[in-house]
Structure formats: structure tokens, C-alpha cells
Design a protein around this motif. Structure first.
Motif, PDB file in Angstrom:
ATOM      1  N   LYS A  11       5.374   0.811 -10.282  1.00 26.29           N
ATOM      2  CA  LYS A  11       5.837  -0.437  -9.684  1.00 26.29           C
ATOM      3  C   LYS A  11       5.980  -1.548 -10.721  1.00 26.29           C
ATOM      4  N   GLY A  13       6.874   0.115  -3.915  1.00 22.87           N
ATOM      5  CA  GLY A  13       7.297  -1.157  -4.495  1.00 22.87           C
ATOM      6  C   GLY A  13       8.155  -1.031  -5.736  1.00 22.87           C
ATOM      7  N   ASP A  62       5.694  -2.598   1.108  1.00 24.63           N
ATOM      8  CA  ASP A  62       6.055  -2.378  -0.287  1.00 24.63           C
ATOM      9  C   ASP A  62       7.033  -1.204  -0.385  1.00 24.63           C
TER      10      ASP A  62
END
Length: 440
Positions: free
Chosen positions: A65, A88, A117
Motif C-alpha cells: 500500500k 489500499g 481500503d
């Protein structure tokens, strides 16, 4: 005491009626589109890329991420490797090289985002448009209805080995990974010889593969393209696709559950486009009739054409059918909503209207709303028999007229629409409503 009993009975009646009404179209006590979807993706900013993905990935790899990835060219995951993507993570498809991600047969993609996310695949351009990059291909070894067990992708991809674009086999329960809480935006590049790419192609994918809560928006090709296999699809969203939202072919045995297609009359390919295309082959000569032909079992779908004036858009030719069913394909849809099309459904002209074929094409407990015609046969001007057949009480379908504002729950904010039905709007009776009553 009698008043108490009467009040309780009325409450139970209303409660049961609410549940009966709410069960049509996409369902859920809460609007499950909240948090992870994005209906204005061109306004999203993801920063500059910090990592590059290119070439071949032949060993287990994890995307993090904390990085923004630039996908360049045709990227293949091969040799039974697993590509894992953290919740994410943002992956930008390169515009210049028209990038695509291909998960070859035996390899896996584990893209397991969360509601708060999600994982996002989008365009690398600042000014994003449909077709900016290619798309995602998941290839498995579940059955097809073509001659032989294997087929190959014909999209002009450039693998180092033809094995990397082969799909199909005999493993119905094969697993190609997980896609959950994933958005795919502005995909569907155009090629000179092979037409448009699709945002997500599932080719020979088995039923152990998880595909849930996936949103495709602004795709120039099909949003979801399913070729053979036996995948189960749940809580999918196709938004403003230029071509088809969901296309099924080559003998797929597919379930599509609690999913949504939002079309616009003003965003469509020159050849027309539909919410669903269900067919068993492109050319009958290439289909092995001894194998299972395409069967799609759909439940709790909402297929809606969002328009400022649907009647005017129909009159000028901007609207066509929501569902197209080809010859030798089977289709069942239950507890769904089809709103704002001309007509709602077209059956291929090669489908003879007999008991055998009508048993293969089932519409039950479905709300046909604000369509100019409901179920037609291609090329036929008199479809009264079809309309009456599916409009009979035996199928519990409903033909009605009503604007979207009256039909669906008002959005709680301006970012996340809610296409669940309003409880008080659904007509309780199954009386046939004349489709031509306000067409003059």
C-alpha cells in the motif's frame, strides 16, 4: 386485546410486505455501495508512481500500500506464482504502452481489499478517459465448450510463451485467486485487429476463485467478460461502460448474484451496448455441442438506464435492450429489476419459440420498469405472445411505469447512489400494465 392482536397482525403484514418488496433488485439492509465504490473516479488523485511493474512475474510477489505502482506493457504472472496486493494499493495502467495484467493459468492474483481500503486499478493519465489502458485477465483451467480443452486469448498480447495466454481444462473447481473490494477504472484499450480490451476477463475460471465487490467504471470494452469456466460473481458494479456490462460466452456455467449495471444513453459504442449478453459461441461451427452450453443463473440484479428523459432518448435511438440472449444459451433471472430500456430483453431470432427453448429462458419475480417493450424476439414486430407468456401470473413478473426517482431509494449523499427499491413504490399486484399506454 383484540386491538393489540389486530395491531400486531397489521405490523407483521407490513413487515412481511416490506421484505417481499425489498427482495427485488440489489439487496442489503445497508447500501453496500458505501465506502469502497467511486462514481467520480476522474477526480481522484493517487500521486506519482514509486514502483514499476513490467515484463514477467514468475515468483511470489507482494505489492504494498505504501507504494504507487505503474503497470507498463503486458505484465504476465506465470509459473504458478502468486501476485498478492495489499488493501489500499493503487496500480496505474500506463497510457503510452496500454498496459495490461495477465494472470496465466496456474498462477494466482490475490487482490483482497477492504470496504474502507479498496484496491484500485486506474489510468496513469491526469485527464482520464475510457480506454486509457488494457485491463486484467484471469486465466484458469475450468471447462469450455470449444473443441479440445484449451483455447488462447486473441487480443494481440505478446507473451514469451503461448502457454501464458492459454486457458481451459477440466477442473471445474479450479482457483485463480481472490478479487474483493477492487475497482477497475478507465480500462478497455482499442486495438486495430482485435477490437476493445475488457476491464476484467475471466477465462476458464473455476468456482473456487472469489470475485466479490468489484466495481468497473468507464470501460471502453466490456466491463466483465466471462469465457467458459464456472465462476460465482457477487456484488459486482458496472458503471457507464461503453460496451457491455456483463458478457458470457463459450459454455460458462455462471452465477451472478446481487449485482448492478448502471448505463447511460449518452455513453455507448457505435455498435450498441447492453447490460448483459448471454451466448454460447461466436460461431456455431467452433462449438462442441456434446459439451455444456452457456448457462447463467442471475438473482437480485438491478439493470438501470439513467437518463434525464428516457422516453425522448428511446425515440431518438439512444437506448436498446438490457439483455440479449443468443441461440443455444440458457438463462434464468429471478427477483431482479430492469428499468429504462427498449425493450428490456431481446431473444436471438434463431431461438424457436417452443416449450424446450422457453424452459431454458426463465424470468421470475422480476420488475420490468419504464421499458418500451419487455421481452421481444429479434426482428419480429409482433411479440404479444412472448409478452403475455412472461407476463402471466405463473412467473410473478411485473410490467410497470415509473421514474427512477420514484423507484429507487434516494441517495444519502451525492457520491454513492442507492439502487435498492423504495419499499412503498413496488406495486403489490401482478396486473399486466399496457406497455404502450404512454408511448404516444
Amino acid at each position: 386485546m383484540k386491538n393489540c392482536i389486530k395491531t400486531a397482525l397489521i405490523f407483521l403484514l407490513v413487515l412481511s410486505n416490506c421484505f417481499a418488496q425489498q427482495e427485488k433488485g440489489i439487496i442489503g439492509y445497508d447500501n453496500w455501495l458505501n465506502s469502497w465504490t467511486e462514481f467520480k473516479p476522474s477526480q481522484s488523485e493517487y500521486g506519482e508512481p514509486t514502483q514499476i511493474l513490467s515484463g514477467k512475474i514468475s515468483k511470489d510477489t507482494k505489492l504494498l500500500k505504501r507504494d504507487v505502482y505503474l503497470l507498463i506493457g503486458d505484465v504476465f504472472v506465470t509459473d504458478s506464482a502468486t501476485l498478492t496486493i495489499e488493501p489500499g494499493t493503487k496500480i496505474l495502467g500506463d497510457f503510452d504502452s496500454k498496459a495490461s495484467l495477465i494472470i496465466s493459468k496456474g498462477a494466482k492474483l490475490v487482490a483482497k481489499g477492504t470496504q474502507t481500503d479498496p484496491i484500485v486499478f486506474t489510468s496513469s493519465r491526469d485527464s482520464k478517459k475510457a480506454g486509457d489502458w488494457g485491463g486484467i485477465f484471469l486465466l484458469g483451467d475450468a471447462p469450455l465448450n470449444t473443441y479440445g480443452q484449451l483455447s488462447s486469448l486473441n487480443y494481440g498480447l505478446k507473451p514469451s510463451s503461448t502457454e501464458h495466454i492459454a486457458y481451459g481444462g477440466n477442473n471445474t473447481e479450479s482457483e485463480s485467486g481472490i478479487l474483493k473490494y477492487v475497482r477497475i477504472e478507465f480500462a478497455g484499450k482499442r486495438t486495430k485487429n482485435y477490437g476493445y480490451f475488457n476491464a476484467l476477463t475471466l477465462a476458464g475460471v473455476g468456482n473456487k476463485t472469489v470475485v466479490e465487490n468489484v466495481m468497473v467504471s468507464y470501460c471502453a470494452g466490456n466491463s466483465f467478460n466471462i469465457l467458459g469456466g464456472s465462476v460465482i460473481l457477487e456484488k459486482l458494479v458496472s458503471y457507464r461502460s461503453k460496451t457491455n456490462d456483463y458478457e458470457f460466452n463459450f459454455g460458462t456455467q455462471c452465477q451472478l448474484i446481487n449485482s448492478l449495471a448502471i448505463r447511460s444513453p449518452y455513453v455507448s459504442s457505435a455498435n450498441g451496448s447492453r447490460c448483459m449478453v448471454v451466448k454460447s459461441y461466436d460461431n456455431k461451427e467452433e462449438s462442441d455441442t456434446s459439451k455444456r452450453q452457456t448457462f447463467v443463473n442471475a438473482e437480485n440484479l438491478t439493470l438501470v438506464n439513467v437518463s434525464d428523459n428516457i422516453k425522448s432518448d428511446i425515440q431518438v435511438g439512444l437506448v436498446q435492450e438490457a439483455i440479449y440472449i443468443g441461440a443455444d444459451a440458457s438463462f434464468a433471472i429471478n427477483k431482479s429489476v430492469i428499468s429504462g430500456f427498449y425493450p428490456a430483453v431481446i431473444l436471438d431470432d434463431k431461438i424457436a419459440l417452443n416449450n424446450e427453448n422457453l424452459e431454458k429462458i426463465q424470468f421470475t419475480k422480476t420488475y420490468f420498469n419504464n421499458c418500451k417493450g419487455n421481452i421481444y424476439r429479434k426482428g419480429y414486430t409482433n411479440n404479444d405472445d412472448l409478452e403475455s407468456w412472461y407476463g402471466s401470473r405463473a412467473f410473478s413478473n411485473l410490467y410497470a411505469k415509473g421514474s427512477d426517482k420514484e423507484t429507487f431509494i434516494a441517495a444519502s449523499d451525492n457520491r454513492t447512489p442507492d439502487f435498492r427499491l423504495q419499499v412503498n413504490r413496488i406495486i403489490a399486484s401482478n396486473d399486466f400494465i399496457d406497455d404502450d399506454e404512454d408511448d404516444d
